[in-house]
Write a protein that holds these residues in place. Sequence first.
Motif, mmCIF file in Angstrom:
data_model
loop_
_atom_site.group_PDB
_atom_site.id
_atom_site.type_symbol
_atom_site.label_atom_id
_atom_site.label_comp_id
_atom_site.label_asym_id
_atom_site.label_seq_id
_atom_site.Cartn_x
_atom_site.Cartn_y
_atom_site.Cartn_z
ATOM 1 N N ARG A 176 44.959 48.348 39.518
ATOM 2 C CA ARG A 176 44.373 47.563 38.420
ATOM 3 C C ARG A 176 45.187 46.289 38.162
ATOM 4 O O ARG A 176 44.640 45.207 38.025
ATOM 5 N N GLY A 177 46.507 46.404 38.116
ATOM 6 C CA GLY A 177 47.362 45.236 37.902
ATOM 7 C C GLY A 177 47.261 44.258 39.056
ATOM 8 O O GLY A 177 47.194 43.036 38.853
ATOM 9 N N LEU A 178 47.243 44.791 40.268
ATOM 10 C CA LEU A 178 47.097 43.944 41.445
ATOM 11 C C LEU A 178 45.747 43.233 41.422
ATOM 12 O O LEU A 178 45.655 42.025 41.658
ATOM 13 N N GLY A 179 44.701 43.968 41.128
ATOM 14 C CA GLY A 179 43.357 43.391 41.083
ATOM 15 C C GLY A 179 43.239 42.287 40.050
ATOM 16 O O GLY A 179 42.619 41.248 40.296
ATOM 17 N N ARG A 180 43.845 42.492 38.876
ATOM 18 C CA ARG A 180 43.810 41.455 37.835
ATOM 19 C C ARG A 180 44.542 40.194 38.285
ATOM 20 O O ARG A 180 44.071 39.080 38.047
ATOM 21 N N ALA A 181 45.692 40.373 38.941
ATOM 22 C CA ALA A 181 46.457 39.210 39.409
ATOM 23 C C ALA A 181 45.678 38.429 40.465
ATOM 24 O O ALA A 181 45.578 37.198 40.401
ATOM 25 N N VAL A 182 45.102 39.143 41.423
ATOM 26 C CA VAL A 182 44.334 38.486 42.486
ATOM 27 C C VAL A 182 43.091 37.821 41.909
ATOM 28 O O VAL A 182 42.803 36.654 42.195
ATOM 29 N N ALA A 183 42.350 38.540 41.069
ATOM 30 C CA ALA A 183 41.127 37.983 40.482
ATOM 31 C C ALA A 183 41.437 36.752 39.642
ATOM 32 O O ALA A 183 40.687 35.767 39.676
ATOM 33 N N GLY A 184 42.544 36.783 38.906
ATOM 34 C CA GLY A 184 42.931 35.625 38.094
ATOM 35 C C GLY A 184 43.154 34.388 38.937
ATOM 36 O O GLY A 184 42.718 33.290 38.574
ATOM 37 N N LEU A 185 43.823 34.549 40.061
ATOM 38 C CA LEU A 185 44.052 33.407 40.954
ATOM 39 C C LEU A 185 42.761 32.951 41.623
ATOM 40 O O LEU A 185 42.523 31.756 41.768
#
Length: 183
Positions: A148-157
């Motif tokens: 979830r944290g990884l997905g949020r970071a990638v999606a944000g970028l």
Amino acid sequence: TFNAGAMALTAPVAVESPATAEGHVVCLATGQALAAVIESMRLWGPTRLVLMARLDPATRAHVRRMARHYGVYDRIDYLPGTRGQDRAAIWANAALLIAGADGARHGGHVLEAAANGVTSVAVAQEAHLDHIIEGATGVLVDPRQGARGLGRAVAGLLRDPLRCRGMGSAALVRTRSMHEQTA
């Protein structure tokens, strides 16, 4: 004059927009980070994943099962051992790199991305502190945040392509200056 009483203002409802960055996400991870990458793809929107690491048959079968389970199988390109102009083309069209713990000791994946002007999102943050300046040349994700944290970071970028390209440019300049040969 303004009324001293309460005034109701309409506010737009916050809705996360889908990924808008052009290009794909590159991943060279083979370990536990790869499972988090596959699981996190649901949060990215339609962006494709290019897996360039060689995966043993058991790992590849596991990745296939996971990708089908999460509904992202059709967005993964498996291109192990790509070299030369084909590898350069992958980097030229990359939006960002996801780096895991494998390769973290030497930072090779992050350095290759930086040399191509590509932003990195690193999962094994202790190992990548020498290569990524948080928020300037990439993003560090605490491994405890999971998919979830990884997905949020990638999606944000991916939703902010200008920021993503800016970080990639900063990573390129930093890498060139650190590895520049003086005469």
